[in-house]
Design a protein around this motif. Structure first.
Motif, PDB file in Angstrom:
ATOM      1  N   TRP A 116       0.393  -6.646  22.778  1.00  0.00           N
ATOM      2  CA  TRP A 116      -0.916  -6.174  23.099  1.00  0.00           C
ATOM      3  C   TRP A 116      -0.744  -4.633  23.493  1.00  0.00           C
ATOM      4  CZ3 TRP A 116      -5.026  -8.605  21.847  1.00  0.00           C
ATOM      5  CH2 TRP A 116      -4.644 -10.188  21.519  1.00  0.00           C
ATOM      6  N   SER A 117       0.185  -3.848  23.014  1.00  0.00           N
ATOM      7  CA  SER A 117       0.218  -2.618  23.318  1.00  0.00           C
ATOM      8  C   SER A 117      -0.673  -1.787  22.504  1.00  0.00           C
ATOM      9  CB  SER A 117       1.584  -2.099  23.487  1.00  0.00           C
ATOM     10  OG  SER A 117       2.111  -2.248  21.987  1.00  0.00           O
ATOM     11  N   VAL A 118      -0.832  -2.215  21.285  1.00  0.00           N
ATOM     12  CA  VAL A 118      -2.095  -1.470  20.594  1.00  0.00           C
ATOM     13  C   VAL A 118      -3.257  -1.460  21.284  1.00  0.00           C
ATOM     14  CG1 VAL A 118      -3.178  -1.499  18.478  1.00  0.00           C
ATOM     15  CG2 VAL A 118      -0.992  -2.117  18.471  1.00  0.00           C
ATOM     16  N   HIS A 119      -3.733  -2.533  21.777  1.00  0.00           N
ATOM     17  CA  HIS A 119      -4.987  -2.599  22.675  1.00  0.00           C
ATOM     18  C   HIS A 119      -4.950  -1.672  24.083  1.00  0.00           C
ATOM     19  CE1 HIS A 119      -6.565  -6.046  20.041  1.00  0.00           C
ATOM     20  NE2 HIS A 119      -7.521  -5.821  20.852  1.00  0.00           N
ATOM     21  N   ALA A 120      -3.788  -1.860  24.613  1.00  0.00           N
ATOM     22  CA  ALA A 120      -3.710  -0.963  25.838  1.00  0.00           C
ATOM     23  C   ALA A 120      -3.804   0.222  25.587  1.00  0.00           C
ATOM     24  CB  ALA A 120      -2.326  -1.248  26.456  1.00  0.00           C
ATOM     25  N   ILE A 121      -3.218   0.985  24.591  1.00  0.00           N
ATOM     26  CA  ILE A 121      -3.364   2.239  24.063  1.00  0.00           C
ATOM     27  C   ILE A 121      -4.580   2.609  23.479  1.00  0.00           C
ATOM     28  CG2 ILE A 121      -2.346   4.391  22.851  1.00  0.00           C
ATOM     29  CD1 ILE A 121       0.422   2.514  22.766  1.00  0.00           C
ATOM     30  N   GLY A 122      -5.236   1.579  22.547  1.00  0.00           N
ATOM     31  CA  GLY A 122      -6.339   1.969  22.253  1.00  0.00           C
ATOM     32  C   GLY A 122      -7.717   1.985  23.267  1.00  0.00           C
ATOM     33  N   HIS A 123      -7.666   1.222  24.473  1.00  0.00           N
ATOM     34  CA  HIS A 123      -8.463   1.119  24.988  1.00  0.00           C
ATOM     35  C   HIS A 123      -8.620   2.561  25.805  1.00  0.00           C
ATOM     36  CE1 HIS A 123      -8.543  -3.224  26.115  1.00  0.00           C
ATOM     37  NE2 HIS A 123      -9.205  -2.778  25.163  1.00  0.00           N
ATOM     38  N   GLU A 124      -7.458   3.407  26.147  1.00  0.00           N
ATOM     39  CA  GLU A 124      -7.465   4.727  26.549  1.00  0.00           C
ATOM     40  C   GLU A 124      -8.202   5.783  25.561  1.00  0.00           C
ATOM     41  OE1 GLU A 124      -6.703   5.328  29.479  1.00  0.00           O
ATOM     42  OE2 GLU A 124      -6.110   3.189  30.026  1.00  0.00           O
ATOM     43  N   THR A 137      -9.979   2.147  17.397  1.00  0.00           N
ATOM     44  CA  THR A 137      -8.812   2.899  17.948  1.00  0.00           C
ATOM     45  C   THR A 137      -7.666   2.076  17.694  1.00  0.00           C
ATOM     46  OG1 THR A 137      -8.984   1.634  20.005  1.00  0.00           O
ATOM     47  CG2 THR A 137     -10.236   3.396  20.053  1.00  0.00           C
ATOM     48  N   LEU A 138      -8.058   0.607  17.517  1.00  0.00           N
ATOM     49  CA  LEU A 138      -6.693  -0.445  17.034  1.00  0.00           C
ATOM     50  C   LEU A 138      -6.178   0.177  15.572  1.00  0.00           C
ATOM     51  CD1 LEU A 138      -8.609  -3.535  18.007  1.00  0.00           C
ATOM     52  CD2 LEU A 138      -7.000  -2.103  19.434  1.00  0.00           C
ATOM     53  N   ALA A 139      -6.913   0.598  14.705  1.00  0.00           N
ATOM     54  CA  ALA A 139      -6.631   0.994  13.445  1.00  0.00           C
ATOM     55  C   ALA A 139      -5.767   2.335  13.492  1.00  0.00           C
ATOM     56  CB  ALA A 139      -7.884   1.161  12.493  1.00  0.00           C
ATOM     57  N   ILE A 140      -6.131   3.211  14.621  1.00  0.00           N
ATOM     58  CA  ILE A 140      -5.602   4.611  14.744  1.00  0.00           C
ATOM     59  C   ILE A 140      -4.167   4.103  15.374  1.00  0.00           C
ATOM     60  CG2 ILE A 140      -5.560   6.531  16.139  1.00  0.00           C
ATOM     61  CD1 ILE A 140      -8.724   6.399  16.156  1.00  0.00           C
ATOM     62  N   GLN A 168     -13.901   6.760  34.610  1.00  0.00           N
ATOM     63  CA  GLN A 168     -13.253   6.341  33.060  1.00  0.00           C
ATOM     64  C   GLN A 168     -12.274   5.305  32.913  1.00  0.00           C
ATOM     65  OE1 GLN A 168     -11.942  10.651  31.799  1.00  0.00           O
ATOM     66  NE2 GLN A 168     -13.571  10.423  30.501  1.00  0.00           N
ATOM     67  N   GLN A 169     -12.649   4.223  33.683  1.00  0.00           N
ATOM     68  CA  GLN A 169     -11.848   3.080  33.681  1.00  0.00           C
ATOM     69  C   GLN A 169     -12.262   2.012  32.669  1.00  0.00           C
ATOM     70  OE1 GLN A 169     -11.635   2.922  37.836  1.00  0.00           O
ATOM     71  NE2 GLN A 169      -9.465   2.493  37.676  1.00  0.00           N
ATOM     72  N   LYS A 170     -11.247   1.432  31.974  1.00  0.00           N
ATOM     73  CA  LYS A 170     -11.601   0.320  31.125  1.00  0.00           C
ATOM     74  C   LYS A 170     -10.548  -0.793  31.468  1.00  0.00           C
ATOM     75  CE  LYS A 170     -12.689  -0.777  26.343  1.00  0.00           C
ATOM     76  NZ  LYS A 170     -12.952  -0.499  24.901  1.00  0.00           N
ATOM     77  N   LEU A 171     -10.999  -1.783  32.155  1.00  0.00           N
ATOM     78  CA  LEU A 171     -10.068  -2.936  32.764  1.00  0.00           C
ATOM     79  C   LEU A 171     -10.356  -4.246  32.373  1.00  0.00           C
ATOM     80  CD1 LEU A 171      -9.786  -1.420  36.596  1.00  0.00           C
ATOM     81  CD2 LEU A 171      -8.132  -1.216  34.444  1.00  0.00           C
ATOM     82  N   GLY A 172      -9.258  -4.943  32.285  1.00  0.00           N
ATOM     83  CA  GLY A 172      -9.436  -6.429  31.814  1.00  0.00           C
ATOM     84  C   GLY A 172      -9.577  -7.489  32.950  1.00  0.00           C
ATOM     85  N   ILE A 178       3.781   7.727  20.442  1.00  0.00           N
ATOM     86  CA  ILE A 178       3.041   6.726  19.383  1.00  0.00           C
ATOM     87  C   ILE A 178       1.655   7.575  19.015  1.00  0.00           C
ATOM     88  CG2 ILE A 178       1.869   4.628  19.370  1.00  0.00           C
ATOM     89  CD1 ILE A 178       4.474   3.554  20.917  1.00  0.00           C
ATOM     90  N   VAL A 179       1.130   7.755  20.337  1.00  0.00           N
ATOM     91  CA  VAL A 179      -0.187   8.654  20.081  1.00  0.00           C
ATOM     92  C   VAL A 179      -0.026   9.879  19.316  1.00  0.00           C
ATOM     93  CG1 VAL A 179      -2.279   9.537  21.264  1.00  0.00           C
ATOM     94  CG2 VAL A 179      -1.209   7.624  22.233  1.00  0.00           C
TER      95      VAL A 179
END
Lengths: 386, 386
Positions: free
Chosen positions: B262-270, B282-285, B156-160, B381-382
């Protein structure tokens, strides 16, 4: 939006103190020819910073490249490149030094007999000797594009050259250099960059929404920072926006997907060749007349420019467009740039004929975004600029 | 403006019929691995165009790269690269196929034992196997940048990952491909690109006037073309502006000289990793909640965005800023994108804790343009996004 190809591999090092970082961009075994102009870099601290950055390299210097870089002088530099087995060029200066260095980059690897052929044939440069730049005068955008304009006084010629091999490997943009630039040259730089945007924008609507908006962004920024930087050259933030706007105005991006014109430059170059008027000022002389003369084909974009840049929201398309031309002239005047040829020389009355003839004599290249500007049109446009 | 380095060497071939031009960009002796996704390219004509363009090359194919490109599947492609002595990669698809290809570009030349280390250590890729792309789904900007995000379902990882070796050599952008994209994915693409701009803009004022205006240009263009393209996907002009805006939103240009978040992306990825919600959604959320939670530090830029993008000219900075967040939500809704987590899953109540824990468990990387968002902030935030 029109089809396009776009590639720009130049690395930009932007900001305070970035001159020190240039050494890591040059191969360790390089033998460097450092090129500069009239020597202002020796009084503003740039020379010392560059020499210090290059302390681990073998460096030869060549100063004295004039504004409107002169072929005969560049040929002296070419002889040094060959004699000294130079492998890397470093331009430290404004558009003239950088353009001259581009000619040398091409000529250094050119195998033909007469390097002037690169300009007259012209020969596209696929591969040149690698070079970097340290920009000391924002204006031409040469620091992030692959074009150059070279002058040969003995024949009164000013010709362009280019090719994918002529992008700088890197360019250092430290806005602190602006503090020591004379007002006249700052005004020229703003005018030059602003007109670069106009040449890529003031055509016919091409439904390239983003490209139009980026072009407008550059013009808005130049208008906003112009009075700030002319009042206080030590304003680092305004200097940064000025410098970056000049680069973005002619790094190839905003011309993609849209028609372009460049007839203001083509005609303006003749005024510089004939009267030695600063390049930027020739653009301010020609642009308003050209937009009035080609009003019918440019009025839609002139009206869009009126609305978005000058906030002219009332009136017909024609009324907005005409006001926008007046606003443009007023903007140049606010920079202390005169917009009539007769304000620069008394000897202007035969200029229209000379300019048209000179353009024609080199083999007429159709001007304008629709290639519909004739030598007779050039005559009338220049005459309107008296 | 902040100091920056900028280099983007990717060549863009933009417009109708440009797929045919890709062959001249690939070395003649190359052995090509053509990578694609679920096979939509076989029904929309892109597959035939690419195969035809590659007819003089030796080509091996690898299809089936899923959305959120999966490590285990990419490892199958890596085995083929090694077995078949592939020398050039060609990604034909959207961001997932291109990101997967970037992983393969890096992994193909990686000399370590475990390619997953490229993502976990992470290892910056200075040189990868050369690759080009044919973009079929505008959204991520991956076609003109050097970053990628890879998913591993088993953990369950999504990494850059990224590095200067991962710019595509070329990318073909033919807006005609948009005609066959499902509405859902067009809405995702607009949302993704719009949020990319926000991440590089919605921070604190940095006096980067031109950079702000270019970012605003992209947002204005996306807002203008969104209803047009969602109504008629065959509108080539709108498709062109959509495609080019997505590329420009994340090709590195607008992040230069400014702080980024880039915190929207970091949280969205989860959220994608936990619930398999489309990345863009997830970004729109997350974005509206994050802007409300970090209102005090972002309100100046929110107010500038209110004025320039949403034409909100009256009220205090706070009032304008708050209205701008509401306008942003309304924009997502106009694309039929829901902005609350509970609209996507019933199983959301533990999400805030999971997301915060997962980010923390990988070694906390401080989020936000001031690096001041803590795991506890992520929780809140979530929770605000439920």
């Amino acid at each position: 939006m029109l089809n396009f190809d776009y590639k720009n591999p130049t690395k930009i090092l932007f900001g305070k103190g970035q001159i020190a970082a240039l050494a890591k961009e040059i191969p360790v075994q390089a033998k460097v020819l450092m090129l500069y102009g009239g020597g202002s870099i020796k009084t503003n601290g740039v020379y010392e910073q560059v020499k210090n950055a290059l302390k681990d390299f073998e460096v030869v210097e060549f100063g004295g490249i004039p504004a409107n870089p002169e072929y005969d002088i560049l040929m002296e530099a070419l002889a040094i490149i060959k004699k000294e087995n130079i492998t890397y060029l470093l331009a430290v200066g404004g558009g003239s030094v950088i353009d001259g260095t581009k000619f040398l980059s091409s000529a250094a690897l050119y195998t033909g007999e007469e390097p002037w052929d690169i300009l007259t044939k012209p020969i596209r440069t696929e591969k040149g000797m690698p070079f970097g730049t340290v920009l000391t005068l924002p204006a031409t955008g040469s620091e992030m594009n692959s074009g150059a304009v070279i002058t040969r006084r003995s024949t009164q010629q000013k010709l362009g050259m280019g090719g994918p091999g002529l992008f700088p490997i890197f360019s250092v943009l430290d806005p602190q250099v602006i503090n020591s630039i004379p007002d006249r040259q700052i005004a020229n730089g703003i005018t030059d960059a602003f007109t670069h945007v106009l040449e890529q924008y003031m055509t016919y609507p091409a439904k390239a929404l983003l490209q139009d908006r980026i072009a407008e962004s550059i013009m808005q920024t130049l208008i906003e920072i112009a009075p700030v930087i002319l009042k206080d050259k030590s304003n680092y933030e305004a200097a940064s926006d000025f410098m970056w706007s000049c680069t973005m105005a002619l790094n190839g991006l905003i011309q993609k997907g849209v028609p372009t014109d460049w007839s203001v430059h083509a005609i303006g170059h003749e005024l510089t060749a004939l009267y030695d008027i600063d390049h930027a000022r020739t653009l301010a002389i020609i642009a308003p007349s050209l937009y009035r003369y080609k009003f019918n084909t440019k009025k839609e974009k002139l009206a869009q420019y009126a609305e978005r840049i000058w906030n002219i929201q009332t009136g017909s398309v024609e009324e907005k467009a005409m006001q926008a031309i007046e606003k443009t002239e007023a903007f140049f005047h606010s920079l202390n740039i005169k917009t009539k040829l007769s304000e620069y020389t008394d000897d202007y009355k035969k200029c229209a004929g000379f300019a048209a003839e000179r353009l024609k004599s080199r083999g007429w290249i159709a001007l304008g975004e629709r290639k519909d500007i004739t030598p007779d049109d050039v005559f009338k446009i220049v005459e309107m600029s008296y």
